[in-house]
Write an enzyme that holds these catalytic residues in place. Structure first.
Site, PDB file in Angstrom:
ATOM      1  N   GLY A  11       3.924   3.189 -46.700  1.00 30.18           N
ATOM      2  CA  GLY A  11       2.899   4.144 -46.274  1.00 30.18           C
ATOM      3  C   GLY A  11       3.426   5.566 -46.182  1.00 30.18           C
ATOM      4  O   GLY A  11       4.579   5.845 -46.518  1.00 30.18           O
ATOM      5  N   TYR A 142     -10.459   3.019 -34.653  1.00 31.68           N
ATOM      6  CA  TYR A 142      -9.067   3.464 -34.745  1.00 31.68           C
ATOM      7  C   TYR A 142      -8.559   3.862 -33.361  1.00 31.68           C
ATOM      8  O   TYR A 142      -7.495   3.432 -32.922  1.00 31.68           O
ATOM      9  CB  TYR A 142      -9.012   4.656 -35.706  1.00 31.68           C
ATOM     10  CG  TYR A 142      -7.636   5.241 -35.936  1.00 31.68           C
ATOM     11  CD1 TYR A 142      -6.643   4.515 -36.574  1.00 31.68           C
ATOM     12  CD2 TYR A 142      -7.347   6.556 -35.550  1.00 31.68           C
ATOM     13  CE1 TYR A 142      -5.394   5.080 -36.823  1.00 31.68           C
ATOM     14  CE2 TYR A 142      -6.108   7.115 -35.803  1.00 31.68           C
ATOM     15  CZ  TYR A 142      -5.140   6.372 -36.435  1.00 31.68           C
ATOM     16  OH  TYR A 142      -3.904   6.932 -36.677  1.00 31.68           O
TER      17      TYR A 142
END
Ligand code: AKB
Length: 336
Positions: A11, A142
């Site tokens: 990532g 989130y």
């Protein structure tokens, strides 16, 4: 020496943290892992690499045992816009995955670094000079996973003595790996479009101020916090850290100093705009400064100059092999 494991190593933060940790501890002592099998050649060839899905507890445990891991940098997570498009998957990866990592850490006495985010705040938080300890009532999945994650990490520290530490990252700007579907991604995309086409269409509205940080500082924050004397840490999960705060027109003005013909217009994405408006305009990171000496190196002008220098050279080199970077945020993040 006890080894280090990184989850989510392919990532945005993971790919650069892997390089930094391999430099610090020696390549063989740092195990990069990701659930993606297709990762950069550098990640695979510069040290040990394992395919690990953090939602598979047995897989996490097996790699920790195989390499006698002492510290886990748990970076595998969905970012805000993707999480909002798929809240069920966000819970599975961001919470079930974290729970698996913490359980393995408890069983095998590992220290754990877990990034939280400015997404852990919400509308009822004071958004100017957001304090370290304040109201955290986010309105996104989130954010819910980030607050729950902070609490879970503190719980594992207090209840089981697991050495958990974390920071609340702002938007991260990097010239290496593209972010994967966050609300702050515009601050990375803008550079590619400015250098390649001299113009950019921003998905956040003018005046939307957010905390940001250049990747070298994000890496420094993780390394410095994990090196910190635990006796000096009154907080653990998670410290506010910031390096700069700007609105789209402010970064555009800074880019214009280097690319005078650069222009920007707006096509606001209501989902990401709503998320951004619930996040701090700027945080107070004095707890990090006082407890473990946090000091960023890059402000807005220094970051913009470095991004343009590095990316201009790289994109000029890549011009022979055309094709544009695919931004995760080009997806339409309609609520699912
Ligand atoms: C995102 O925009 O989702 C992330 C973050 C601030 O957590 N960059």
């Amino acid at each position: 020496m006890e080894r280090v494991l990184i989850t989510g190593a392919a990532g945005q933060i993971g790919s650069e943290l892997t390089v930094a940790l391999r430099k610090k501890f020696g390549a063989d002592n740092v195990v990069a892992s990701d659930r993606k099998t297709k990762t950069s050649i550098e990640l695979r060839n510069s040290g040990p690499f394992e395919v690990v899905d953090c939602t598979d507890a047995a897989a996490v445990e097996s790699v920790v045992k195989k390499y006698e891991v002492g510290t886990i940098y748990h970076l595998a997570a969905l970012l805000s816009a993707v999480a909002e498009a798929n809240p069920q998957l966000a819970w599975k990866i961001n919470i079930d995955g974290l729970y698996n990592v913490l359980e393995v850490a408890r069983e095998h006495a590992c220290a754990v670094f877990v990034p939280s985010s400015i997404g852990a705040f919400g509308h009822s938080t004071p958004l100017d000079g957001t304090p370290q300890d304040t109201i955290q009532r986010p309105s996104t999945m989130y954010g819910v996973t980030k607050v729950a994650g902070e609490l879970l990490c503190d719980y594992y520290h207090k209840r089981f003595g697991v050495d958990t530490r974390g920071v609340r990252y702002p938007g991260i700007i990097s010239n290496v790996t593209l972010p994967g579907g966050g609300t702050t991604d515009y601050a990375v995309e803008i550079f590619y479009e400015a250098i390649r086409h001299g113009k950019y269409t921003c998905f956040l509205r003018e005046g939307t101020k957010l905390d940001m940080m250049y990747m070298p500082d994000a890496i420094k924050a993780a390394l410095d916090l994990m090196d910190a004397d635990p006796a000096k840490l009154a907080h653990r999960n998670a410290f506010n850290v910031t390096a700069m705060s700007f609105a789209p027109e402010e970064i555009a003005a800074e880019i214009k100093k280097h690319i005078p013909n650069f222009t920007m217009d707006y096509q606001v994405d209501p989902v990401r705009q709503a998320i951004a408006e619930s996040w701090p305009n700027y945080m107070d990171d004095s707890a990090a400064r006082n407890e473990w000496g946090w000091r960023p190196c890059y402000d807005l002008p220094a970051m913009v100059k470095d991004m343009i220098d590095v990316l201009s050279k790289r994109l000029a080199g890549a011009a022979a092999a055309p094709g544009r970077p695919r931004f995760a945020t080009e997806t339409n993040f309609a609520r699912g």
